[in-house]
Design an enzyme around this catalytic site. Sequence first.
Site, short mmCIF file in Angstrom:
data_model
loop_
_atom_site.label_atom_id
_atom_site.label_comp_id
_atom_site.label_asym_id
_atom_site.label_seq_id
_atom_site.Cartn_x
_atom_site.Cartn_y
_atom_site.Cartn_z
N CYS A 132 38.42 48.95 -2.38
CA CYS A 132 38.89 48.71 -0.99
C CYS A 132 40.50 48.41 -1.33
O CYS A 132 41.15 48.75 -0.42
CB CYS A 132 38.20 47.71 -0.43
SG CYS A 132 37.94 46.16 -1.28
N HIS A 244 41.60 43.02 4.25
CA HIS A 244 42.39 42.76 3.06
C HIS A 244 43.93 42.75 3.20
O HIS A 244 44.42 43.51 4.16
CB HIS A 244 41.99 43.56 1.90
CG HIS A 244 40.74 43.42 1.48
ND1 HIS A 244 39.73 42.70 1.88
CD2 HIS A 244 40.03 44.06 0.33
CE1 HIS A 244 38.68 42.43 1.10
NE2 HIS A 244 38.87 43.76 0.42
#
Length: 342
Positions: A132, A244
């Site tokens: 990710c 994130h």
Amino acid sequence: MGYRVVVAGATGNVGREMLNILAEREFPIDEIAAVASARSTGDEIEFGETGRMLKVKNIEHFDWAGWDIALFAIGSDATAIYAPKAAAAGCTVIDNSSLYRMDPDVPLIVPEVNPEAIDGYTKRNIIANPNCSTAQMVVALKPLHDAAKIKRVVVSTYQSVSGAGKAGMDELFEQSRNIFVGDQAEPKKFTKQIAFNVIPHIDKFLDDGFTKEEWKMVVETKKILDPKVKVVATCVRVPVFVGHSEAINIEFEEEISAAEAQRILREAPGIMLVDKREDGGYVTPVECVGEFATYVSRVREDPTVDNGLVLWCVSDNLRKGAALNAVQIAELLGRRHLKKAA
């Protein structure tokens, strides 16, 4: 005419998001199956917001023959068992685990960055989805690399607890609640308290002192973007539920200004540039949740190196960092190879 699609691990965070995104993007589907482990067999799960309910099937007994594409979100151990079975049955696997990412016979794909690499999928009938934190970073790096050739990247990540699954999200919630009422906030999923704290440790430690998460960012960036690019990462878990963030320092071979970089990023696929030099003129994780784009803010020149830039990059890790990228790979596969849908 559409495809017959399987979502493996459909009851997990990423699997549910895969179903949502397949529905949102109106991926051409004739038939869809939700499969998971035995403990979820028989449960019902909604296919996006279509109102259509899917009964979860047991992956142990699932017949992969006749299915076109399988999106896997079941972890490396289960993937090692079921991905080869699906691939051998003629079902192309798009895998979200780390198992096949560095396999030289398996393409590691971010469609905005290296779409041509998908042509090698026939060697194993498996395509890997990157980590990710890597996925969002290479989307931001690619157009800048094309313009001025990147030499070196130094990245610090601020990764949400959803990257550790439902257990990570539950731990942040429970610890936060316990602290407010004066109870103990004992770590279970994480190595230290995550509520109101940050933990500079994701995945296991390696012999050189880096963690496996940091190693992934290095080797995956090289495979996806350019093997000559030097990368060093520090990966940190932060008390954010979803999204994130990354602070990225980039050193280029050629001169590039912040203004030029902003112009390039503004036009780049998959990127939304939000960069006003004023209070609130940037994107934070809360604002990126549920969005498809990788957001870039705070682009500025780095005065400590020649041809250096610094930028801030934010993305929904359950989307671009996992489920969205997998669906985009499926779309790319359809366009370049399967060509079944009208």
